[in-house]
Design an enzyme around this catalytic site. Sequence first.
Site, PDB file in Angstrom:
ATOM      1  N   PRO A 150       1.685   3.401   2.010  1.00 25.71           N
ATOM      2  CA  PRO A 150       2.513   4.005   3.053  1.00 25.71           C
ATOM      3  C   PRO A 150       1.849   5.237   3.671  1.00 25.71           C
ATOM      4  O   PRO A 150       1.285   6.073   2.964  1.00 25.71           O
ATOM      5  CB  PRO A 150       3.790   4.387   2.289  1.00 25.71           C
ATOM      6  CG  PRO A 150       3.870   3.353   1.194  1.00 25.71           C
ATOM      7  CD  PRO A 150       2.446   3.128   0.775  1.00 25.71           C
ATOM      8  N   ASP A 151       1.912   5.305   4.981  1.00 22.81           N
ATOM      9  CA  ASP A 151       1.329   6.388   5.802  1.00 22.81           C
ATOM     10  C   ASP A 151      -0.188   6.320   5.921  1.00 22.81           C
ATOM     11  O   ASP A 151      -0.783   7.166   6.596  1.00 22.81           O
ATOM     12  CB  ASP A 151       1.728   7.781   5.299  1.00 22.81           C
ATOM     13  CG  ASP A 151       3.194   8.100   5.528  1.00 22.81           C
ATOM     14  OD1 ASP A 151       3.838   7.386   6.337  1.00 22.81           O
ATOM     15  OD2 ASP A 151       3.710   9.039   4.911  1.00 22.81           O
ATOM     16  N   ALA A 152      -0.828   5.358   5.312  1.00 17.82           N
ATOM     17  CA  ALA A 152      -2.294   5.320   5.347  1.00 17.82           C
ATOM     18  C   ALA A 152      -2.828   5.154   6.761  1.00 17.82           C
ATOM     19  O   ALA A 152      -3.867   5.726   7.106  1.00 17.82           O
ATOM     20  CB  ALA A 152      -2.817   4.194   4.457  1.00 17.82           C
TER      21      ALA A 152
END
Length: 388
Positions: A150-152
């Site tokens: 997540p958010d990568a």
Amino acid sequence: MRRTPTWLAALTVGLAALFVAPSAHAAEPVDRGPSLYVPDANPAAYDQALELARAGQFLDAAGVLAMVNTPQAVWFGDQSPAQVEQLIRGVVRDADKEDAIPVLALYDIPGRDCSNYSAGGAADTTEYKEWIDAVARGIGGRDALVTLEPDALALLPSDCGQDDAQGTKTAARYVEVNYAVDKLEPLAGTRVYLDTGHPGWHTVNSIVPRLIKGGVARASGFYTNASNYNTDDANSWYGKLISSCLAYVDGGGDVAECPHQWWPRADAQAWLDAHVKTPPSRMKHFVTDSSRNGQGPWTPPAGKYTDAQDWCNPPNRGLGARPTLRTGDPLQDARLWIKTPGESDGLCLRGTAGPEDPERGTVDPDAGDWFPEQALELVRFASPPILR
């Protein structure tokens, strides 16, 4: 192996008999086919349920237990390669015994969360590759849905001022995500989905190039709304637009021409009808997170905060629709609970000096710690209700 305390088993049975009896008028159909895996809950959730029951708040106790007994993702990050291999092997083995599919949220990318509330992860690309290799060994040939980092992609190092002029860290981020896709997607039972943030963040035209650079062509697809609050309708529309844009670009189209989520829907649908002829079976699919979107996004009081942090432990949110592998949408593989409901987003100061969250009047728990007040809100404001 999962172990449920004896007192909890008895409490669950008793409360279920009182409050969670089957209903002929349930809001959602019962799934037929593969089921999703229910992991062990945060131990603090069991403690909260016991305290509520002892205080005579049986309905709330039943709600907390129903919440943690709903399928949701198992998060991994910061463990050593040996540890994560062992832990994941245990989860996929347990799920296999139950004829269920586990959802694995992998969260160990270097520089994750721009080194903010959920800082941590691998030290560098080499260490991250070793960690992903261990994840692959842990999964083996068993089934798993992987929501990768997540958010990568939605929050690159270049987005938060942590990169150099050459973009070294951002380039490394793409190498890391691609490596994970190439290592995990070929596993016999694994489907990998890449990060898009959520519909209130990047436009379709902004996130699609990142997905392409992240290797979405070799993944099963992408996910949206992880740990956020956007409605199912907004998430499904955003997913359809992204999938359609990916197909359009793959056919030689310009990403700048794709409609985004803030176009009038009728105009966007007309554009899709005219320009995207790829059948859904050949398009990239997506999954969404409905763990906390029952009441939709929080609208902060106008002018009250310099940085409202509407994503951070917003008040009076509710659990969303239950996870399912049967969405009725040919592009949407699943609706999941990716974020663990009841666990804090971190210390939310909303632009103030703190240490209290000014919206709540308390100091919020650290990211990932159990947040009893928020857990009760999620239960009480759940839509559809968690108890029926």
